[in-house]
Write an enzyme that holds these catalytic residues in place. Sequence first.
Site, PDB file in Angstrom:
ATOM      1  N   ASP A   1       0.790  -1.240   0.000  1.00  0.00           N
ATOM      2  CA  ASP A   1       0.000   0.000   0.000  1.00  0.00           C
ATOM      3  C   ASP A   1       0.828   1.300   0.000  1.00  0.00           C
ATOM      4  OD1 ASP A   1      -1.499  -2.140   0.837  1.00  0.00           O
ATOM      5  OD2 ASP A   1      -2.039  -1.288   2.760  1.00  0.00           O
TER       6      ASP A   1
ATOM      7  N   ARG B   1      -6.981  -1.295  11.876  1.00  0.00           N
ATOM      8  CA  ARG B   1      -5.767  -0.757  11.253  1.00  0.00           C
ATOM      9  C   ARG B   1      -6.031   0.298  10.177  1.00  0.00           C
ATOM     10  NH1 ARG B   1      -6.132  -6.217   9.707  1.00  0.00           N
ATOM     11  NH2 ARG B   1      -6.625  -6.558   7.517  1.00  0.00           N
ATOM     12  N   ASP B   2      -4.921   0.857   9.696  1.00  0.00           N
ATOM     13  CA  ASP B   2      -4.851   1.736   8.528  1.00  0.00           C
ATOM     14  C   ASP B   2      -5.468   3.117   8.784  1.00  0.00           C
ATOM     15  OD1 ASP B   2      -3.878  -0.632   7.494  1.00  0.00           O
ATOM     16  OD2 ASP B   2      -5.679  -1.113   6.361  1.00  0.00           O
TER      17      ASP B   2
ATOM     18  N   GLU C   1     -10.327  -2.597   4.623  1.00  0.00           N
ATOM     19  CA  GLU C   1      -8.931  -2.184   4.727  1.00  0.00           C
ATOM     20  C   GLU C   1      -8.773  -0.777   4.135  1.00  0.00           C
ATOM     21  OE1 GLU C   1      -6.586  -5.455   2.876  1.00  0.00           O
ATOM     22  OE2 GLU C   1      -6.041  -5.959   4.930  1.00  0.00           O
TER      23      GLU C   1
HETATM   24  C1  FRU Z   1      -3.720  -3.764   2.760  1.00  0.00           C
HETATM   25  C2  FRU Z   1      -3.048  -4.214   4.037  1.00  0.00           C
HETATM   26  C3  FRU Z   1      -3.391  -3.268   5.175  1.00  0.00           C
HETATM   27  C4  FRU Z   1      -2.239  -3.432   6.118  1.00  0.00           C
HETATM   28  C5  FRU Z   1      -1.078  -3.652   5.179  1.00  0.00           C
HETATM   29  C6  FRU Z   1      -0.026  -4.599   5.681  1.00  0.00           C
HETATM   30  O1  FRU Z   1      -3.080  -4.193   1.613  1.00  0.00           O
HETATM   31  O2  FRU Z   1      -3.414  -5.540   4.348  1.00  0.00           O
HETATM   32  O3  FRU Z   1      -4.653  -3.481   5.745  1.00  0.00           O
HETATM   33  O4  FRU Z   1      -2.033  -2.339   6.951  1.00  0.00           O
HETATM   34  O5  FRU Z   1      -1.632  -4.153   3.966  1.00  0.00           O
HETATM   35  O6  FRU Z   1       1.081  -4.612   4.845  1.00  0.00           O
END
Ligand code: FRU
Length: 484
Positions: free
Chosen positions: A40, A161-162, A219
């Site tokens: 990402d 997350r994120d 995500e």
């Molecule tokens: C999305 C993801 C996110 C996470 C990251 C880990 O592609 O799975 O949710 O933070 O990649 O690398």
Amino acid sequence: MNHQEKLAAANAAENKMAAALNLRWYPKYHLAARGGWVNDPNGFCYALGKYHLFYQHYPYATAWGPMHWGHAVSEDLVHWQHLPEALAPSEEYDRDGCFSGSAIEHEGKLWLLYTGHVFTAEFGDDTHLRQVQCLAVSEDGVNFKKLGVVIEPPEGFAHFRDPKVDRLPDGSFYLVLGARTPDDEGRILLYKSSDLQHWCGPEILLSSKDNDPACFMYECPDLFKAGDKYVVATSPMGLKPEGIERNNPSITQWMYGTFDGSTFKKESEFTEIDAGLSFYATQSCEAPDGRRILSAWMNMWHVSWPEDQDGWNGAFTLPREVTFENGHLCQRPVREVAALVTSTEEVADFTLSNASRTMCADAQALRLQLTLDPEKAEQSGISLGTSAVLSVDRQHGELTLTRIDKGLYLPRSVKLDPKAKVSLDVFIDRSSIEVFVNDGQQVITTRVFPQGDRELVAFASNGEAAFTAVTISQLGSSIDRLRF
Ligand code: FRU
């Protein structure tokens, strides 16, 4: 090792990778890491006088591993310079990865919000993990100091997350993040703060129950302003294919509506942002002139990545400007791509009837713009060697970009009015094709892996197609990649 030592080790590993890259598919003008694995885009922002694009990075191998944050900067969104690694896993709370997050300038400093990731059983066991939101800060935009955990998960939440941070109109901050409830509902949660360190929340911005019942996790959510609308963009997990939609193993979608600082009221349903094979985990940034720009990982989970044999894996899409026009979200390549052009050829209008015509003997890095009137041909379009075909199919009223790899066909399509002319703005790089359809109404992005033959050919089968307003612009290299 402490954070500094971990960063030094990561930079040394990346330098080693960079020295041994096989460049056959390495992008000429799309951003990619100097070596190793990327997924990402993170921390995409304009701060301290530059654009910053960080990214999920594993500099030790071309497969996913404990996530670091790679870092590149640009003055114009198309010429990028790599910087040393910004974050490496080093603390108890981010031991197994500095997962995705975002960045913002505040009081003359650059702040990063990211997910600290820990596998509580085996490394890689997604059923036992702990995720928290963490803060880091930099005075110079290059060196970052970790400030620790600022948001703990609600009771019982593991996938959490994120964080994507932005400002409310009053100057205070909000962030959205993705979560999976203990009973597998996907949620986008909203938190607010006045100083980036103390956060109130969560409020539930959006739940899969009201939008995508099959989704168990959102995500990489984003919530941003485009025109007078707010847009929610996210990569949902668990959705199933429907007709020509959602066929990818991982998909990314958006919807628009209004947002009053607490409540998002949708005015559309979710639709895929990009119909191609290679677009995931998009993140947006506000340019100093107010434009909303997005980029995405130009790959996705669970597909093949042949470049992993070459010392690198993964790249980012061209930055695209998002606008809201006539009830529709549009994406166009940022106008700064004009700075990549090294020469332009205007081709006189032509028609093809059951015939083909070479447009470029060796298409490495170019932009092809054209209008196609396919009304009388069954199939018409362009092909790149034996590795990709972009064709309008009159029978189905579809435009399809097909990746062909050793006899395997992977088509991705958008619907078209079969009677109308279609304008195409096509960006070809060494291992990617991005097609902007009808002035950014739709986009198809697909990685392709030509084995030598890169002849670009226009064709029309079973009937006649007219090709007008044809321009071919050669694009120069834009990545200062092999040195710090
Ligand atoms: C999305 C993801 C996110 C996470 C990251 C880990 O592609 O799975 O949710 O933070 O990649 O690398």
